[in-house]
Scaffold this active site. Sequence first.
Site, PDB file in Angstrom:
ATOM      1  N   GLN A  14       0.827  -1.214   0.000  1.00  0.00           N
ATOM      2  CA  GLN A  14       0.000   0.000   0.000  1.00  0.00           C
ATOM      3  C   GLN A  14       0.863   1.266   0.000  1.00  0.00           C
ATOM      4  O   GLN A  14       0.610   2.191  -0.761  1.00  0.00           O
ATOM      5  CB  GLN A  14      -0.939   0.011   1.227  1.00  0.00           C
ATOM      6  N   ASP A  54      13.508 -11.399  -1.499  1.00  0.00           N
ATOM      7  CA  ASP A  54      12.981 -11.764  -0.184  1.00  0.00           C
ATOM      8  C   ASP A  54      13.892 -11.149   0.875  1.00  0.00           C
ATOM      9  O   ASP A  54      15.072 -11.507   0.966  1.00  0.00           O
ATOM     10  CB  ASP A  54      12.966 -13.301  -0.065  1.00  0.00           C
ATOM     11  N   TYR A 144       2.131  -7.669  16.165  1.00  0.00           N
ATOM     12  CA  TYR A 144       2.583  -6.576  15.292  1.00  0.00           C
ATOM     13  C   TYR A 144       3.131  -5.414  16.131  1.00  0.00           C
ATOM     14  O   TYR A 144       4.234  -4.906  15.880  1.00  0.00           O
ATOM     15  CB  TYR A 144       1.388  -6.131  14.435  1.00  0.00           C
TER      16      TYR A 144
HETATM   17  P1  NAD Z   1       1.559  -3.968   2.738  1.00  0.00           P
HETATM   18  O1  NAD Z   1       1.171  -5.241   3.397  1.00  0.00           O
HETATM   19  O2  NAD Z   1       0.577  -3.296   1.858  1.00  0.00           O
HETATM   20  O3  NAD Z   1       2.896  -4.174   1.899  1.00  0.00           O
HETATM   21  C1  NAD Z   1       3.969  -4.948   2.362  1.00  0.00           C
HETATM   22  C2  NAD Z   1       4.722  -5.455   1.142  1.00  0.00           C
HETATM   23  O4  NAD Z   1       5.821  -6.236   1.613  1.00  0.00           O
HETATM   24  C3  NAD Z   1       3.870  -6.377   0.242  1.00  0.00           C
HETATM   25  O5  NAD Z   1       3.914  -5.936  -1.097  1.00  0.00           O
HETATM   26  C4  NAD Z   1       4.520  -7.749   0.394  1.00  0.00           C
HETATM   27  O6  NAD Z   1       4.489  -8.524  -0.790  1.00  0.00           O
HETATM   28  C5  NAD Z   1       5.953  -7.356   0.754  1.00  0.00           C
HETATM   29  N1  NAD Z   1       6.651  -8.435   1.463  1.00  0.00           N
HETATM   30  C6  NAD Z   1       6.158  -9.294   2.384  1.00  0.00           C
HETATM   31  N2  NAD Z   1       7.085 -10.159   2.785  1.00  0.00           N
HETATM   32  C7  NAD Z   1       8.226  -9.837   2.113  1.00  0.00           C
HETATM   33  C8  NAD Z   1       9.538 -10.366   2.096  1.00  0.00           C
HETATM   34  N3  NAD Z   1       9.859 -11.426   2.839  1.00  0.00           N
HETATM   35  N4  NAD Z   1      10.457  -9.773   1.297  1.00  0.00           N
HETATM   36  C9  NAD Z   1      10.136  -8.719   0.507  1.00  0.00           C
HETATM   37  N5  NAD Z   1       8.892  -8.178   0.474  1.00  0.00           N
HETATM   38  C10 NAD Z   1       7.954  -8.734   1.266  1.00  0.00           C
HETATM   39  O7  NAD Z   1       2.033  -2.977   3.907  1.00  0.00           O
HETATM   40  P2  NAD Z   1       1.995  -1.384   3.916  1.00  0.00           P
HETATM   41  O8  NAD Z   1       0.663  -0.974   4.427  1.00  0.00           O
HETATM   42  O9  NAD Z   1       2.498  -0.832   2.643  1.00  0.00           O
HETATM   43  O10 NAD Z   1       3.025  -1.104   5.098  1.00  0.00           O
HETATM   44  C11 NAD Z   1       4.385  -0.805   4.866  1.00  0.00           C
HETATM   45  C12 NAD Z   1       5.053  -0.538   6.206  1.00  0.00           C
HETATM   46  O11 NAD Z   1       4.375   0.550   6.862  1.00  0.00           O
HETATM   47  C13 NAD Z   1       4.982  -1.720   7.189  1.00  0.00           C
HETATM   48  O12 NAD Z   1       6.155  -1.750   7.961  1.00  0.00           O
HETATM   49  C14 NAD Z   1       3.802  -1.363   8.067  1.00  0.00           C
HETATM   50  O13 NAD Z   1       3.924  -1.943   9.325  1.00  0.00           O
HETATM   51  C15 NAD Z   1       3.933   0.149   8.147  1.00  0.00           C
HETATM   52  N6  NAD Z   1       2.663   0.791   8.501  1.00  0.00           N
HETATM   53  C16 NAD Z   1       1.614   0.760   7.639  1.00  0.00           C
HETATM   54  C17 NAD Z   1       0.411   1.393   8.011  1.00  0.00           C
HETATM   55  C18 NAD Z   1      -0.790   1.394   7.093  1.00  0.00           C
HETATM   56  O14 NAD Z   1      -1.855   1.869   7.506  1.00  0.00           O
HETATM   57  N7  NAD Z   1      -0.663   0.920   5.860  1.00  0.00           N
HETATM   58  C19 NAD Z   1       0.315   2.032   9.246  1.00  0.00           C
HETATM   59  C20 NAD Z   1       1.406   1.977  10.112  1.00  0.00           C
HETATM   60  C21 NAD Z   1       2.599   1.396   9.714  1.00  0.00           C
HETATM   61  N1  SER Z   2      -2.792   0.404   9.656  1.00  0.00           N
HETATM   62  C1  SER Z   2      -1.991  -0.450  10.475  1.00  0.00           C
HETATM   63  C2  SER Z   2      -2.791  -1.602  10.972  1.00  0.00           C
HETATM   64  O1  SER Z   2      -3.978  -1.460  11.133  1.00  0.00           O
HETATM   65  C3  SER Z   2      -1.435   0.324  11.652  1.00  0.00           C
HETATM   66  O2  SER Z   2      -0.101   0.018  11.748  1.00  0.00           O
HETATM   67  O3  SER Z   2      -2.221  -2.637  11.206  1.00  0.00           O
END
Ligand code: NAD
Ligand code: SER
Length: 319
Positions: A14, A54, A144
């Site tokens: 995302q 990976d 998490y």
């Molecule tokens: P997401 O799940 O949409 O994307 C994660 C990506 O990582 C995916 O495309 C997946 O294929 C890839 N992935 C998984 N395992 C992998 C591996 N072993 N090697 C390489 N790639 C791998 O997550 P996101 O929402 O984009 O979140 C990104 C970061 O931001 C994360 O650390 C998440 O904790 C943090 N975060 C997100 C939010 C949110 O609301 N989206 C909020 C707080 C923090």
């Molecule tokens: N949007 C994220 C979750 O709900 C917050 O890190 O997991």
Amino acid sequence: MAKEKILVIGASGQIGVELTLALRKIYGAANVVASDLREENELLKGSGPYVSLDVMNKEMLHVQVIRQNITQIYLLAAILSATGEKNPNLAWHLNMQGLLNVLDIAREEKLQKVYWPSSIAVFGPTSPKQLCPQQTIIEPITVYGISKYAGEFWCNYYHQRYGVDVRSIRYPGLISYKSAPGGGTTDYAVEIYSEALAEKKYKCFLKEDTYLPMMYMPDAIRATMELMHAPAENITVRTSYNISGMSFSPTEIAASIQKHIPEFKLSCVPDSRQKIADSWPQSIDDAVATKDWGWKPEYDLDKMTNDMLENLIKAQNEL
Ligand code: NAD
Ligand code: SER
């Protein structure tokens, strides 16, 4: 801007898609290598280099960093709150070992900078509910949240002990229209917009009065850039910065959508994610980020709703 070569890990997620595109605008397409477990991504196709990688395979990651002359890593690969509760061992393993692999390589290769996001999920039921401060009681109840809190201290450790310039933000729930969310508790606030357009109704998995800290993706991307471009001497927090965007409940986001789609109906049937949401603060105090690197959000709920609906309709019309 100094010559940089950036590796984004988790670029198909995302945040990854939008962050990769934003970084390519600043540093040039060829200087931002997108990588993910997934083989390819439609939204990134043709916009610059993409490798399948990976993060758990440290040797292969190290080879890529050397081969591509990488100077900065943005690590986004993780398992989020709701998916993490389904497989706690896997979530702990990926969220911790992925970060340690990157920090080790950053130390060995003397990388310029590393970015790694934390989350509001570090906070737990004993943290203050309103305007939750930078430093407070932190007792997370999800795997998490535990992995993010431990990760924050690993970042601090690698900075203090080895001088790795690793920077971090505790993102709130992020809302966007380009790339789908990956299994978080705040995902309802993304799904609700597309369901409002397609079905004129949405069944939410949280109670109608559940307030959570949220942020629109353009603000999150800008915050990330502002933190990464701030002078190192301004960065006083080497665990992770609180940042705030907006706070709302399902009832309030539905009311904002009803200003555009009056017939839209919200129903709420809470599931296991309610317990996670109830453990998090309702709003965040980001005074330290404002003081250190000038953080200020641009989007409130109605401004975000206008932009989300406009862009989702535009995307539909282009199909
Ligand atoms: P997401 O799940 O949409 O994307 C994660 C990506 O990582 C995916 O495309 C997946 O294929 C890839 N992935 C998984 N395992 C992998 C591996 N072993 N090697 C390489 N790639 C791998 O997550 P996101 O929402 O984009 O979140 C990104 C970061 O931001 C994360 O650390 C998440 O904790 C943090 N975060 C997100 C939010 C949110 O609301 N989206 C909020 C707080 C923090
Ligand atoms: N949007 C994220 C979750 O709900 C917050 O890190 O997991």
